[in-house]
Design an enzyme around this catalytic site. Structure first.
Site, mmCIF file in Angstrom:
data_model
loop_
_atom_site.group_PDB
_atom_site.id
_atom_site.type_symbol
_atom_site.label_atom_id
_atom_site.label_comp_id
_atom_site.label_asym_id
_atom_site.label_seq_id
_atom_site.Cartn_x
_atom_site.Cartn_y
_atom_site.Cartn_z
ATOM 1 N N HIS A 255 0.873 -1.174 0.000
ATOM 2 C CA HIS A 255 0.000 0.000 0.000
ATOM 3 C C HIS A 255 0.910 1.223 0.000
ATOM 4 C CE1 HIS A 255 -2.741 2.946 1.919
ATOM 5 N NE2 HIS A 255 -3.746 2.167 1.546
ATOM 6 N N ASP B 218 3.080 -4.428 7.962
ATOM 7 C CA ASP B 218 1.856 -3.631 7.815
ATOM 8 C C ASP B 218 0.684 -4.607 7.947
ATOM 9 O OD1 ASP B 218 -0.455 -2.533 6.792
ATOM 10 O OD2 ASP B 218 0.468 -1.717 4.979
ATOM 11 N N GLN C 172 -4.614 -5.038 6.766
ATOM 12 C CA GLN C 172 -5.638 -5.938 6.210
ATOM 13 C C GLN C 172 -5.638 -7.302 6.879
ATOM 14 O OE1 GLN C 172 -8.014 -5.232 4.082
ATOM 15 N NE2 GLN C 172 -7.295 -3.184 3.576
ATOM 16 N N LYS D 140 -10.336 -0.782 10.586
ATOM 17 C CA LYS D 140 -10.417 -1.987 9.759
ATOM 18 C C LYS D 140 -10.697 -3.229 10.606
ATOM 19 C CE LYS D 140 -7.408 -0.232 6.138
ATOM 20 N NZ LYS D 140 -8.218 0.233 5.023
ATOM 21 N N CYS E 215 -4.907 2.513 -3.525
ATOM 22 C CA CYS E 215 -3.663 3.052 -2.930
ATOM 23 C C CYS E 215 -2.517 2.055 -3.102
ATOM 24 C CB CYS E 215 -3.839 3.411 -1.459
ATOM 25 S SG CYS E 215 -5.057 4.667 -1.182
#
Ligand code: PMP
Length: 409
Positions: free
Chosen positions: A126, A203, A206, A229, A367
């Site tokens: 991302h 990261d 998600q 999220k 993104c």
């Protein structure tokens, strides 16, 4: 659908927003990769905090401040337990994944990365795990190196092993790609990185609502994620960092709360985690995030993962029957995301036609422009699932897609 799967989708009842009609049709929400909806308990927790306990934390001598501080620090313990961190000192509240990564780039980056050094990312990041490193490279003269992917949207592991070297000062990788759904083999990557003395930032934006994460077992150095999220509020996120690393890092921002003593002759900084939490924090957001974690933990991440795996299978099989549909991202290990294109139809037009039938998806570059570039596309349509989705949502989506295509082609 098995009984246990059925009982998971019953949790949908807890989400008031899902009970509405949009454009005359019951809402089917498949925009979970962009943000998730909030269960009643999170909404109630936010309201109750403002109705009963609102006060600044770590400051007041009065009862409300003590209650707000207890709830705020209590939520830190919930986060710590949720990802199995060793201590509350390792849990820094931020504005979200983007802010967490910027914190590491600014603080750790400036202290440890310089001219001639390399930072390693993947081709499926991302923008928020690319741009902070590019900015750091511009300022320091370091170089950003990219691990390539294949046509299925999987990392080329051998290339990763080639790219990591004594010049590498940090590996920054996405746990689950928001554009492809790929689950990266972070455990193996961390092992190799550590064999080379390289710390790893993951990261987790998600992944956090879909896969259970144990930062100690995985030996992760930094893990970044966002509250919104994972069924919590917007504007709140977490940076997990190993205590030894965080202790050695300089502060990110200066101001109230992050100091021990301030004088014009010099200032000393507060202990962890406060050293990285300058200013009045998002108190309500933190407490709301704590409620979301309780809620998720009660359902169980492993139950959620199994159910979503089943839903993604059903969705993928049905989507593959649509003439001219191309799935972007067909990794062996995937979660919750179906990114696709259809011959003769623009992703944005698909999104708009689905919206007219009450179905919310995301269309765009997600993104992740380098991913789009790799697949030679400008955008894709993306349906992303959460545990409150069900097979009925999938049938509605597929039949709406078919009727949209009849209009577009
Ligand atoms: N990384 C990934 C993989 C994401 O999907 C997102 C959000 N789309 C982010 C980082 C950024 O998260 P936030 O906007 O909450 O900071």
């Amino acid at each position: 659908m098995t009984n246990s799967f059925k009982s998971i989708s019953q949790f949908r009842q807890d989400f008031p927003i899902l009970k509405q009609d949009v454009n005359g049709k019951p809402l089917v929400y498949l925009g979970n990769g962009a943000t998730t909806q909030k269960p009643q308990i999170v909404i109630d927790t936010l309201r109750e905090y403002y109705e009963q306990d609102n006060a600044n934390v770590h400051r007041g001598v009065h009862t409300l401040s003590a209650r707000a501080t207890d709830a705020y620090e209590g939520a830190r313990t919930k986060v710590k337990n949720f990802i199995n961190a060793a201590s509350e000192k390792e849990i820094i509240f931020t504005r979200g994944t983007t802010d967490s990564i910027n914190l590491v780039a600014s603080s750790y980056g400036h202290a440890n990365i310089g001219q001639g050094d390399e930072i390693l990312v993947t081709a499926m990041e991302h923008h928020s795990n690319i741009v902070p490193w590019q900015m750091l490279c511009q300022r320091t003269g370091a170089t950003l190196k990219v691990i390539p992917i294949n046509q299925r949207g999987e990392l080329l592991f051998d290339e990763f092993k080639q790219l990591i070297s004594e010049r590498t000062k940090l590996l920054a990788i996405v746990h689950v790609s928001n554009a492809l759904g790929t689950i990266n083999p972070i455990e193996e990557m961390i092992t190799i990185a550590h064999q080379n003395g390289v710390p790893v930032l993951v990261d987790g934006a998600q992944a956090i609502a879909h896969i259970s994460v144990d930062v100690q077992k995985l030996d992760i150095d930094f893990y970044a994620f966002s509250g919104h999220k994972m069924f919590g509020p917007t504007g709140i996120g977490v940076l997990y960092g190993k205590q030894a690393l965080l202790d050695a890092m300089p502060p990110y921002q200066g101001g109230g709360d992050m100091i021990s003593v301030v004088s014009f002759s010099g200032t000393t900084y507060n202990d962890l985690p406060y050293k990285f939490e300058a200013g009045t924090p998002n108190i309500a957001g933190v407490i709301g995030l704590g409620a979301a974690i309780d809620y998720l933990s009660a359902i169980g991440l492993d139950n959620i993962a199994a159910y979503e795996h089943h839903l993604l299978d059903v969705l993928t099989k049905q989507a593959q029957n649509i003439d001219g549909l191309r799935i972007i991202g067909q990794a062996e290990h995937k979660t919750s995301i179906l990114s696709f294109l259809i011959d003769g139809a623009h992703a944005a037009d698909i999104g708009e036609l689905l919206d007219q039938q009450g179905i919310a998806i995301r269309a765009g570059h997600h993104c992740a422009m380098p991913v789009m570039e790799f697949f030679h596309i400008n955008a894709s349509a993306r349906a992303s699932l959460a545990f409150y989705n069900n097979e009925e949502d999938i049938s509605r989506f597929i039949s709406a897609l078919n009727s949209s295509l009849a209009l577009l082609r």
